[in-house]
Design a protein around this motif. Structure first.
Motif, short mmCIF file in Angstrom:
data_model
loop_
_atom_site.label_atom_id
_atom_site.label_comp_id
_atom_site.label_asym_id
_atom_site.label_seq_id
_atom_site.Cartn_x
_atom_site.Cartn_y
_atom_site.Cartn_z
N MET A 1 5.68 -4.75 1.13
CA MET A 1 4.99 -6.13 0.60
C MET A 1 3.28 -5.68 0.66
SD MET A 1 6.97 -9.68 1.59
CE MET A 1 7.08 -9.23 3.30
N LEU A 2 3.00 -5.03 1.72
CA LEU A 2 1.61 -4.78 2.09
C LEU A 2 1.35 -3.92 0.99
CD1 LEU A 2 -0.87 -5.22 3.92
CD2 LEU A 2 0.02 -3.22 5.08
N TYR A 3 1.96 -2.77 0.49
CA TYR A 3 1.67 -1.63 -0.32
C TYR A 3 1.51 -2.53 -1.83
CZ TYR A 3 2.62 1.71 3.02
OH TYR A 3 2.69 2.60 4.42
N ARG A 4 2.76 -3.11 -2.08
CA ARG A 4 2.54 -3.89 -3.28
C ARG A 4 1.50 -4.59 -3.63
NH1 ARG A 4 6.44 -2.69 -7.45
NH2 ARG A 4 6.03 -4.24 -9.16
N ASP B 1 4.15 2.85 -6.01
CA ASP B 1 4.96 4.20 -5.49
C ASP B 1 5.31 3.93 -3.95
OD1 ASP B 1 5.00 4.90 -8.09
OD2 ASP B 1 3.51 6.36 -7.69
N GLU B 2 4.24 3.69 -3.37
CA GLU B 2 4.43 3.61 -1.72
C GLU B 2 5.27 2.44 -1.45
OE1 GLU B 2 0.80 4.64 0.79
OE2 GLU B 2 -0.01 4.18 -1.22
N ALA B 3 5.15 1.35 -1.98
CA ALA B 3 6.25 0.15 -1.88
C ALA B 3 7.61 0.43 -2.02
CB ALA B 3 5.65 -0.98 -2.90
N ALA B 4 7.82 1.36 -3.39
CA ALA B 4 9.01 2.01 -3.79
C ALA B 4 9.70 2.59 -2.74
CB ALA B 4 9.08 2.23 -4.94
N GLN B 5 8.82 3.48 -2.12
CA GLN B 5 9.27 4.22 -1.14
C GLN B 5 9.63 3.76 0.28
OE1 GLN B 5 5.99 7.34 -0.63
NE2 GLN B 5 6.16 8.03 -2.97
N ALA B 6 8.92 2.58 0.41
CA ALA B 6 9.11 1.93 1.65
C ALA B 6 10.60 1.09 1.64
CB ALA B 6 8.15 1.08 1.93
N VAL B 7 10.90 0.53 0.48
CA VAL B 7 12.19 0.04 0.20
C VAL B 7 13.35 1.16 0.25
CG1 VAL B 7 13.64 -1.23 -1.59
CG2 VAL B 7 11.20 -1.83 -1.16
N GLU B 8 12.97 2.17 -0.42
CA GLU B 8 14.17 3.43 -0.29
C GLU B 8 14.28 3.76 1.04
OE1 GLU B 8 12.44 5.99 -2.89
OE2 GLU B 8 12.82 4.94 -4.86
N GLU C 1 16.84 -6.47 -2.43
CA GLU C 1 17.12 -7.29 -3.55
C GLU C 1 15.98 -8.30 -3.85
OE1 GLU C 1 20.51 -9.97 -5.83
OE2 GLU C 1 20.85 -9.28 -3.71
N LYS C 2 15.61 -9.10 -2.53
CA LYS C 2 14.61 -10.03 -2.84
C LYS C 2 13.21 -9.50 -3.04
CE LYS C 2 16.87 -13.34 0.51
NZ LYS C 2 16.68 -13.87 1.84
N LEU C 3 12.96 -8.34 -2.55
CA LEU C 3 11.76 -7.82 -2.74
C LEU C 3 11.55 -7.33 -4.07
CD1 LEU C 3 11.40 -5.41 0.47
CD2 LEU C 3 9.93 -7.29 -0.18
N TRP C 4 12.62 -6.73 -5.01
CA TRP C 4 12.60 -6.26 -5.94
C TRP C 4 12.13 -7.61 -6.94
CZ3 TRP C 4 10.37 -1.97 -6.52
CH2 TRP C 4 10.77 -0.87 -6.13
N THR C 5 12.98 -8.66 -6.68
CA THR C 5 12.78 -9.81 -7.38
C THR C 5 11.34 -10.35 -7.29
OG1 THR C 5 15.12 -10.34 -7.10
CG2 THR C 5 13.74 -12.18 -7.75
N GLY D 1 8.85 -8.62 -9.57
CA GLY D 1 9.22 -8.89 -10.65
C GLY D 1 9.88 -7.76 -11.52
N GLU D 2 10.88 -7.32 -10.68
CA GLU D 2 11.74 -6.07 -11.31
C GLU D 2 13.03 -6.19 -11.36
OE1 GLU D 2 10.54 -2.08 -10.84
OE2 GLU D 2 8.57 -2.65 -9.84
N PRO D 3 13.51 -7.08 -12.07
CA PRO D 3 15.20 -7.57 -12.07
C PRO D 3 16.15 -6.53 -12.18
CG PRO D 3 14.11 -8.31 -13.99
CD PRO D 3 13.03 -8.00 -13.18
N ALA D 4 15.65 -5.45 -12.83
CA ALA D 4 16.64 -4.29 -13.01
C ALA D 4 17.02 -3.69 -11.87
CB ALA D 4 16.12 -3.46 -14.03
N ARG D 5 15.70 -3.22 -10.94
CA ARG D 5 15.85 -2.81 -9.67
C ARG D 5 16.84 -3.66 -8.56
NH1 ARG D 5 10.37 0.59 -8.39
NH2 ARG D 5 11.33 2.64 -9.09
#
Length: 726
Positions: A667-670, A676-683, A699-703, A706-710
């Protein structure tokens, strides 16, 4: 306890006779008045050094020390464990005399004379510098040292205690700081290096060695060389008495054991011993007569002209320095680790110049002159020798009990049963004969599977490791260490209900294990089953002795959290104060005040308390979970983003499975546009901690992002990962 052991020791000494434990009367040569230095290189087996014929590694510093000194070709440890061995080295007592039988659950009794206290009484300045948690001052091993530096790098409680260590170069640096203040030549330095203990991770410059164990030996040798250089610069080397040894060896796969603790074969109990005398007298001599750890203390005392305490079994090696014979002795060793941790039989050994006898449910006898690697037992062929050595060993052990680590009272056992611990029969009673327990050599296959399970854990294959350990436990329900691994793995996978059951099995297998009952309470708190958690924590405080200050403090912390969850701040503050009284390095009072403000949304008010707690905990070996998370999250909520990132990153480093901290970083990165760093943190969160909580959080983070597909992809992945086949 001490009187009982003393009486037993006197009876044993009378029964055993000079044939096995004779020694010469102490003589007083010209007293040595220079420095005395004891260097212990942990887990170094003798046959992996060039001075004993090995060619896979180079050790120029140890080689040079040996060239200036005397090499003992047959030196033996009394235990394949760090704490019991060092207790014998520093007290001159056998393990059943000093009472330290394992690395955990035992402490050297207060007031026990040690080499440090005896030299201190002769006017020596004394200091010890150690590199491993198992030799921390709480074990009593620091007795007699005016200075004892056991400061270790901060680490996570998730790390096994045997792996908590300080780099030997850092330990040496601390020792050299102490040396800088020494002007009088009468000082005693104990330097303990944890290289080459596992995990074998030598500095990159030693990667030229094919075996990383050899690389760690080379690194230890480099540190010894630095110490020798310092001594020479100070003008201390020439006049110093220097003893270099190891506490025990390492299995390295011989006889089916990769590390140490289970067996008593030579690879884990035959150790290097080099003695460099003042003036390098008798330089280059090699002594072939078998010697032992308890010989070290009387040897040093004779060299410095000090009287030795009565009743010691060890022999002064001073006559051997000049090539004279010393009285023969049967060299004793024991391994109680298999009994305490796996429910298997303990082992005992007796060694002389020709034979090595190992008492087990099936005795072993080796002709170590013809078969030094102990590949073929001749117990059946030389029955008279086997019987004679077994009888001598039994006389030696007559009246010596199998001490239980952290004795559990009958009252506490009744309370354990009242809380549902119904399988208490899995605990191996101290009265149970080892001959009635499984023979460790029949369990080599289990030992190998256990090691493979640990490798899976290191590879983060948590589910596979859990299944392997569960299979082992199904066949071996008394293996406390396996239940401990299972429980910890289940927690890391978010399988908390199963973890409670596994921790309860650990309590049943080892009710004296300090982590067991407290860990049950911790998981129950996470499950918000506060009534059960409170009963467990209160029982832990009744069971745990005062010496287990760390775990008593954590039990108070659990009671603090339970009271806080019930909005009883007065009770929470009382438990925080009691916890700090047990362990002043655990900053519960500041942590609690921070939590009270944090939970009410007063982040600016909470932050100073959390920061104070972090400052106060700076000297702890085991870091406080979530503390840096609360600091980072409070800063982030106050929009102090640049300041929030370092504590969150440090929390993740120390506690890789902390989902909240990883989510906080994402969340801090986002919010800063670092997508990109936010996505890497989730992964990374899903990779390191693939738990239901992680997938729900992702799932909550991607929601939120604003990225429902992820978010949908994570939800689908959770079904395949957490519920395969459905």
């Amino acid at each position: 306890m001490k009187l009982r052991r003393a009486a037993a020791a006197l009876g044993i000494a009378a029964a055993c006779g000079a044939a096995w434990f004779g020694w010469r009367a102490a003589q007083s040569p010209a007293a040595h008045v220079g420095p005395v230095i004891l260097i212990s290189i942990d887990t170094l087996r003798a046959d992996r050094l060039p001075i004993y014929g090995y060619r896979g590694v180079t050790t120029p510093a140890i080689d040079a020390l040996a060239a200036d000194g005397i090499v003992f070709e047959q030196a033996w440890a009394h235990s394949p464990m760090t704490l019991p061995s060092h207790a014998s080295i520093l007290t001159g007592l056998l393990p059943f005399e000093h009472g330290v039988r394992d690395n955990m659950g035992f402490a050297l009794e207060a007031g026990t004379p040690t080499l440090a206290s005896l030299l201190g009484g002769r006017g020596y300045s004394t200091a010890g510098f150690i590199s491993a948690y198992v030799l921390r001052r709480d074990t009593g091993i620091a007795q007699g040292f005016a200075a004892y530096d056991d400061a270790l790098p901060a680490t996570s409680p998730e790390k096994a205690t045997g792996e908590v260590q300080r780099d030997g170069a850092q330990t040496l640096a601390a020792a050299e700081t102490w040396l800088a203040g020494r002007n009088d030549p009468r000082w005693f330095l104990f330097l303990h290096l944890y290289e080459p203990h596992s995990p074998y991770e030598p500095p990159a410059r030693f990667s030229r060695f094919k075996d990383p164990y050899d690389g760690e030996i080379a690194y230890a040798d480099e540190i010894v060389g630095r110490l020798v250089d310092t001594l020479k610069r100070r003008g201390d080397y020439e006049r110093a008495l220097i003893i270099l040894l190891s506490d025990h060896g390492e299995g390295l796969g011989d006889h089916g054991e990769m590390e140490h603790g289970i067996f008593l074969y030579s690879e884990t109990t035959k150790v290097p011993l080099v003695v460099k005398l003042p003036g390098s007298r008798e330089a280059g001599r090699r002594a072939a007569q078998p010697v032992q750890h308890v010989d070290v203390l009387p040897t040093v005392l004779e060299e410095v002209g000090a009287p030795r305490p009565p009743g010691l079994r060890g022999r002064s090696l001073v006559p051997a320095f000049g090539g004279a014979a010393i009285a023969d002795a049967g060299l004793y060793a024991e391994a109680l680790y298999p009994r305490y941790h796996f429910g298997w039989s303990e082992l005992y050994a007796l060694t002389d110049a020709r034979y090595r006898f190992i008492r087990a449910p099936r005795d072993e006898l080796y002709d170590i002159q013809d078969d030094p690697r102990e590949r073929r037992s001749v117990a059946g062929e030389r029955e008279s020798t086997r019987v004679a050595m077994r009888q001598a060993l039994e006389r030696l052990l007559a009246g010596a009990p199998i001490d239980a680590p952290g004795q559990v009272s009958p009252e506490a056992r009744e309370q354990l049963k009242a809380l549902g611990y119904v399988s208490m029969q899995s605990t191996v009673s101290a009265r149970t004969s080892g001959d009635l327990l499984p023979d460790p050599k029949d369990k080599v296959e289990v030992l190998e599977r256990y090691r493979q399970g640990l490798d899976l854990v290191r590879g983060n294959r948590l589910a596979d490791a859990t299944r392997m350990f569960q299979a082992i436990a199904a066949e071996n329900p008394s293996m406390a260490d396996v239940w401990s691994e299972i429980a910890g793995l289940l927690v890391r996978q978010g399988r908390l209900e199963e973890a409670v059951t596994a921790y309860k099995r650990l309590v049943e297998a080892a009710p004296q294990e300090p982590a067991a009952i407290v860990s049950v309470a911790q998981v129950l708190v996470e499950l918000r089953r506060f009534g059960e958690a409170k009963a467990q924590a209160e029982l832990a405080l009744e069971v745990l002795p005062p010496s287990e200050a760390r775990w008593r403090a954590i039990a108070h912390k659990m009671l603090m959290r339970i009271a806080l969850a019930g909005n009883d701040t007065a009770a929470a503050r009382a438990e925080a104060a009691r916890g700090e009284e047990a362990d002043p390095t655990l900053p519960l009072t500041d942590l609690l005040e921070g939590l009270i403000n944090y939970e009410s949304g007063q982040y600016a008010a909470a932050l100073p308390h959390f920061e104070a707690a972090q400052r106060r905990s700076a000297g702890r070996t085991f870091e406080v979970p979530d503390l840096r998370y609360y600091i980072g999250d409070s800063l982030a909520r106050l929009e102090r983003y640049a300041e929030a990132e370092p504590p969150l990153q440090e929390e993740v480093r120390l506690f890789p499975s902390n989902v909240r901290a990883r989510a906080g970083l994402a969340m801090l990165y986002r919010v800063q546009g670092r997508n990109d760093e936010a996505a890497q943190a989730v992964e990374a969160m899903l990779r390191v901690a693939p738990t239901p909580e992680s997938y729900r959080t992702a799932e909550k983070l991607w929601t939120m992002f604003g990225e429902p597909a992820r978010a949908a992809a994570v939800k689908a992945e959770s079904r395949s990962v957490l519920q395969p086949g459905k």
